[in-house]
Scaffold this motif. Structure first.
Motif, PDB file in Angstrom:
ATOM      1  N   GLU A  40       0.818  -1.212   0.000  1.00 43.47           N
ATOM      2  CA  GLU A  40       0.000   0.000   0.000  1.00 43.47           C
ATOM      3  C   GLU A  40       0.854   1.266   0.000  1.00 43.47           C
ATOM      4  OE1 GLU A  40      -2.557   0.400   3.452  1.00 43.47           O
ATOM      5  OE2 GLU A  40      -1.037  -0.507   4.716  1.00 43.47           O
ATOM      6  N   SER A 137      -3.491   8.671   3.913  1.00 44.14           N
ATOM      7  CA  SER A 137      -4.504   8.113   3.011  1.00 44.14           C
ATOM      8  C   SER A 137      -4.706   6.607   3.194  1.00 44.14           C
ATOM      9  CB  SER A 137      -4.146   8.419   1.559  1.00 44.14           C
ATOM     10  OG  SER A 137      -2.909   7.817   1.223  1.00 44.14           O
ATOM     11  N   THR A 138      -3.783   5.926   3.848  1.00 44.12           N
ATOM     12  CA  THR A 138      -3.916   4.477   4.051  1.00 44.12           C
ATOM     13  C   THR A 138      -4.516   4.129   5.398  1.00 44.12           C
ATOM     14  OG1 THR A 138      -1.706   4.317   4.983  1.00 44.12           O
ATOM     15  CG2 THR A 138      -1.890   4.047   2.596  1.00 44.12           C
ATOM     16  N   LEU A 139      -4.923   5.132   6.139  1.00 45.41           N
ATOM     17  CA  LEU A 139      -5.421   4.903   7.496  1.00 45.41           C
ATOM     18  C   LEU A 139      -6.940   4.814   7.537  1.00 45.41           C
ATOM     19  CD1 LEU A 139      -3.119   7.482   9.291  1.00 45.41           C
ATOM     20  CD2 LEU A 139      -2.754   5.024   9.055  1.00 45.41           C
ATOM     21  N   GLU A 140      -7.442   3.918   8.358  1.00 48.00           N
ATOM     22  CA  GLU A 140      -8.875   3.759   8.538  1.00 48.00           C
ATOM     23  C   GLU A 140      -9.430   4.710   9.589  1.00 48.00           C
ATOM     24  OE1 GLU A 140     -10.773   1.959   6.522  1.00 48.00           O
ATOM     25  OE2 GLU A 140      -8.981   1.356   5.437  1.00 48.00           O
ATOM     26  N   VAL A 141      -8.557   5.272  10.432  1.00 49.39           N
ATOM     27  CA  VAL A 141      -8.965   6.244  11.445  1.00 49.39           C
ATOM     28  C   VAL A 141      -8.270   7.564  11.099  1.00 49.39           C
ATOM     29  CG1 VAL A 141      -8.988   6.833  13.897  1.00 49.39           C
ATOM     30  CG2 VAL A 141      -9.203   4.437  13.183  1.00 49.39           C
ATOM     31  N   LYS A 142      -9.037   8.528  10.700  1.00 50.12           N
ATOM     32  CA  LYS A 142      -8.508   9.820  10.245  1.00 50.12           C
ATOM     33  C   LYS A 142      -7.691  10.503  11.347  1.00 50.12           C
ATOM     34  CE  LYS A 142     -10.038  14.027   7.992  1.00 50.12           C
ATOM     35  NZ  LYS A 142     -11.178  14.740   7.437  1.00 50.12           N
ATOM     36  N   TYR A 146      -1.343   5.163  12.981  1.00 49.30           N
ATOM     37  CA  TYR A 146      -1.036   3.917  13.681  1.00 49.30           C
ATOM     38  C   TYR A 146      -0.218   2.945  12.839  1.00 49.30           C
ATOM     39  CZ  TYR A 146      -5.042   2.293  10.961  1.00 49.30           C
ATOM     40  OH  TYR A 146      -5.892   2.011   9.936  1.00 49.30           O
ATOM     41  N   LYS A 147      -0.117   3.171  11.535  1.00 47.63           N
ATOM     42  CA  LYS A 147       0.668   2.285  10.671  1.00 47.63           C
ATOM     43  C   LYS A 147       2.070   2.844  10.476  1.00 47.63           C
ATOM     44  CE  LYS A 147      -2.945   0.306   7.783  1.00 47.63           C
ATOM     45  NZ  LYS A 147      -3.431   0.166   6.404  1.00 47.63           N
TER      46      LYS A 147
END
Length: 172
Positions: A40, A137-142, A146-147
């Motif tokens: 990703e 842009s790859t995060l599920e929590v704006k 955390y990644k």
């Protein structure tokens, strides 16, 4: 040890058979072969750096590869606490020596010149490090980064194998 990694490049007339060597003072750890640990982020990098910069085809491509190396040829600043603190201490040691000599903080270019001149990682073939988070842009929590956006720099092409084309991405 083995790592499966991803390499992003602009589309060319001929599909690459081997990753491109990144050269120049703007690379984090000097000249080398740069990869992403996660697909990703190789895609995000393509949109950010390969599409928007002098790319007339409006496309980029992603390759997958395997890195094979020995533990003692690897610095892991992301998951290994000892490697991380040793890496940070060595960079800051260089910076303090530079500041004492020139009265200013070194730039990335000056640090990369130091790497090229002194080869502090002479026996190291692979360095894993965490890049800056980017846009999220790859995060599920704006807004919550955390990644880990992990890059791998290889300075010995012999550790690179199974370099294969995965896909072209057309930017719209």
């Amino acid at each position: 040890m083995e790592l499966e990694v991803y390499h992003t490049q602009e589309v060319r007339d001929v599909i690459l058979k081997f990753p491109c060597l990144a050269e120049g003072s703007d690379h984090w750890l000097g000249d080398g072969f740069y990869f992403w640990q996660d697909f990703e982020f190789s895609e995000v990098w393509g949109f950010q750096q390969k599409y928007f910069k002098k790319n007339e085809s409006s496309q980029f491509c992603i390759f997958k590869s395997k890195l094979t190396f020995k533990q003692e040829e690897f610095i892991d600043t992301v998951f290994n606490e000892y490697d991380y603190y040793n890496y940070v201490n060595n960079i800051e040691k260089f910076a303090k020596i530079f500041q004492g000599k020139f009265g200013k903080k070194p730039t990335l270019e000056e640090f990369n010149d130091f790497i090229a001149d002194t080869n502090p990682w002479e026996n190291i073939k692979v360095i894993r490090f965490q890049d800056i988070a980017g846009s999220g842009s790859t995060l599920e929590v704006k807004g919550f980064f955390y990644k880990k956006r992990i890059q791998i720099r290889v300075n010995d092409p012999d550790v690179i194998s199974n370099f294969e084309f995965i896909k072209n991405i057309v930017c719209k």
